[in-house]
Design an enzyme around this catalytic site. Structure first.
Site, PDB file in Angstrom:
ATOM      1  N   LYS A 346     -10.456  17.035  25.570  1.00 31.19           N
ATOM      2  CA  LYS A 346     -11.317  15.925  25.154  1.00 31.19           C
ATOM      3  C   LYS A 346     -10.651  15.061  24.089  1.00 31.19           C
ATOM      4  O   LYS A 346      -9.733  15.495  23.390  1.00 31.19           O
ATOM      5  CB  LYS A 346     -12.674  16.457  24.696  1.00 31.19           C
ATOM      6  CG  LYS A 346     -13.488  16.979  25.887  1.00 31.19           C
ATOM      7  CD  LYS A 346     -14.916  17.291  25.563  1.00 31.19           C
ATOM      8  CE  LYS A 346     -15.679  17.627  26.855  1.00 31.19           C
ATOM      9  NZ  LYS A 346     -17.061  18.058  26.591  1.00 31.19           N
ATOM     10  N   ARG A 382     -15.620  25.995  29.148  1.00 32.46           N
ATOM     11  CA  ARG A 382     -15.383  25.211  30.365  1.00 32.46           C
ATOM     12  C   ARG A 382     -14.041  24.513  30.196  1.00 32.46           C
ATOM     13  O   ARG A 382     -13.882  23.678  29.297  1.00 32.46           O
ATOM     14  CB  ARG A 382     -16.509  24.198  30.571  1.00 32.46           C
ATOM     15  CG  ARG A 382     -16.402  23.366  31.845  1.00 32.46           C
ATOM     16  CD  ARG A 382     -17.590  22.413  31.944  1.00 32.46           C
ATOM     17  NE  ARG A 382     -17.550  21.625  33.166  1.00 32.46           N
ATOM     18  CZ  ARG A 382     -16.902  20.479  33.312  1.00 32.46           C
ATOM     19  NH1 ARG A 382     -16.220  19.974  32.293  1.00 32.46           N
ATOM     20  NH2 ARG A 382     -16.934  19.832  34.465  1.00 32.46           N
TER      21      ARG A 382
END
Length: 416
Positions: A346, A382
């Protein structure tokens, strides 16, 4: 609403080595591990009755040293009314809960504190497909299978169904515990796609994976129409970035299928979420959002033990919000549910690593998941890079569980 948030909690696993080194017999160790852990709990939303009760705990104590009750520090009642910090041993908190339960006007306070006491225990086991997931010993891995042309992380590399199935099989082969298949990009600024388009992308992939592996499959969608068909195609978990806030029919679809669900926090929508996100208290607001989603799930017929929660790192948060949530993930344990966290590749990791693009954020990703595992703050992560993450988790989980400090730490050397 009264909310009790564990600022710090002594974990029995951290006390056990000391008791072994002290040579305490098994009954004594078990007793102390049950009673001694210390808690510091932030309370918000208190009314006057609850505040008076907590303020009077110390004054009303009759034990030597006034040790029957936790200590209480009230917040600034002009700028932060209804707040305070309750600190003490677990057995002291248990006395407070028992007294509060006996008084109807304190029932909400008793419930909030009870949730904190229960938060130190691992969540209940979760059955997905033919596999049972137990929590507390290791961190499980959800592998990402994006079937989109515009994903931030892989740029449509697996948009073709055959390529996506092959990718999912590789992730399964190297140890993914769950495969999460998604057909709609949720990167910041991304526009929605129709249910028909989403289904055209993911159904061949779900069907292909179901025919080739017994690894449980998750579908990453916010739409009831998509989830219904995905569950028929072999998915056993619905991973909803909206936390059941976008499509009112989705909880019922999950319930009717007997599926599990993961409810994530988001502020706004993928199109708007990164346009100046703002919070008064990011942890409190994430908790409130997730609690509302869980209530919707249970009201629709989803069993509570079939629900996971996700703080939504990067979904309507600044860099500072993301880091604070990661630091305070333990406060989400009051929900009593398995916690899934997604930090993989991210943008906030890229910023921390000096502006690196998504395909150069592996090291930063490993740093984030290892820190979560070492603290015991996540039950699932995840991720895109399953092989490397499994290695990092193996180290972090082993460090957290380590007990071999020498012969004086061996339980066999202590007489019960």
């Amino acid at each position: 609403m009264i909310r009790a948030r564990p600022v710090r909690v002594d974990r029995p696993a951290d006390l056990e080595p000391a008791f072994l080194r002290m040579g305490l017999p098994t009954p004594a160790r078990e007793y102390l591990l049950e009673k001694l852990p210390a808690l510091h709990v932030l309370l918000t939303g208190l009314g006057r009755e609850q505040g008076r009760f907590l303020a009077g705990l110390f004054a009303s104590s009759t034990a030597p040293g006034r040790e029957e009750s936790p200590s209480w520090v009230a917040g600034d009642q002009r700028s932060r009314p209804g707040t305070g910090l309750l600190s003490g041993r677990k057995e002291q908190f248990e006395r407070v809960v028992a007294e509060a339960k006996a008084r109807p006007e304190l029932a909400e306070l008793a419930q909030a504190l009870s949730r904190v006491l229960e938060a130190s225990a691992p969540p209940a086991e979760l059955v997905l497909g033919g596999r049972t997931f137990a929590f507390g010993a290791r961190t499980h891995v959800m592998g990402v299978v994006n079937v989109t042309p515009d994903s931030f992380s892989d740029g449509g590399r697996y948009f073709d169904a055959e390529a996506a199935v092959a990718h999912g099989m590789r992730l399964a082969a190297v140890g993914a515990d769950v495969l999460d298949v998604g057909g709609e990009s949720t990167r910041p600024g991304s526009p929605p796609v129709s249910a028909d388009e989403e289904l055209a992308r993911i159904l061949p992939v779900l069907q292909g994976l179901r025919a080739r592996t017994d690894v449980p499959l998750s579908v990453d969608t916010t739409k009831a129409a998509v989830a219904r068909e995905a569950l028929k195609a072999g998915a056993v978990l619905v991973n909803d970035i909206s936390g059941f806030h976008f499509d009112a029919e989705l909880p019922r679809v999950v319930a009717e299928a007997g599926a599990a669900c993961c409810l994530m926090h988001i502020q706004g929508t993928p199109e708007t979420m990164q346009k100046e996100p703002h919070y008064e208290d990011v942890v409190d607001e994430v908790l409130a959002f997730l609690e509302e989603g869980v209530e919707r799930a249970v009201a629709a017929g989803v069993r509570r033990e079939r629900v996971l929660v996700d703080p939504g790192i990067g979904f309507g948060k600044t860099l500072g919000h993301n880091l604070f949530l990661l630091r305070r993930l333990g406060e989400l344990r009051v929900l009593g549910l398995p916690l899934l966290v997604g930090t993989s590749r991210k943008s906030f990791l890229g910023r921390l690593a000096g502006g690196k693009p998504a395909d150069e954020r592996l090291a930063a990703t490993l740093g984030s998941v290892a820190s979560l595992a070492a603290a015991g703050d996540a039950d699932f992560v995840r991720v895109h890079d399953v092989v490397e993450v499994r290695d990092a988790l193996a180290v972090a989980d082993a460090v957290r569980a380590a007990l071999e400090g020498g012969t004086l730490y061996q339980s066999g050397k202590v007489r019960g």
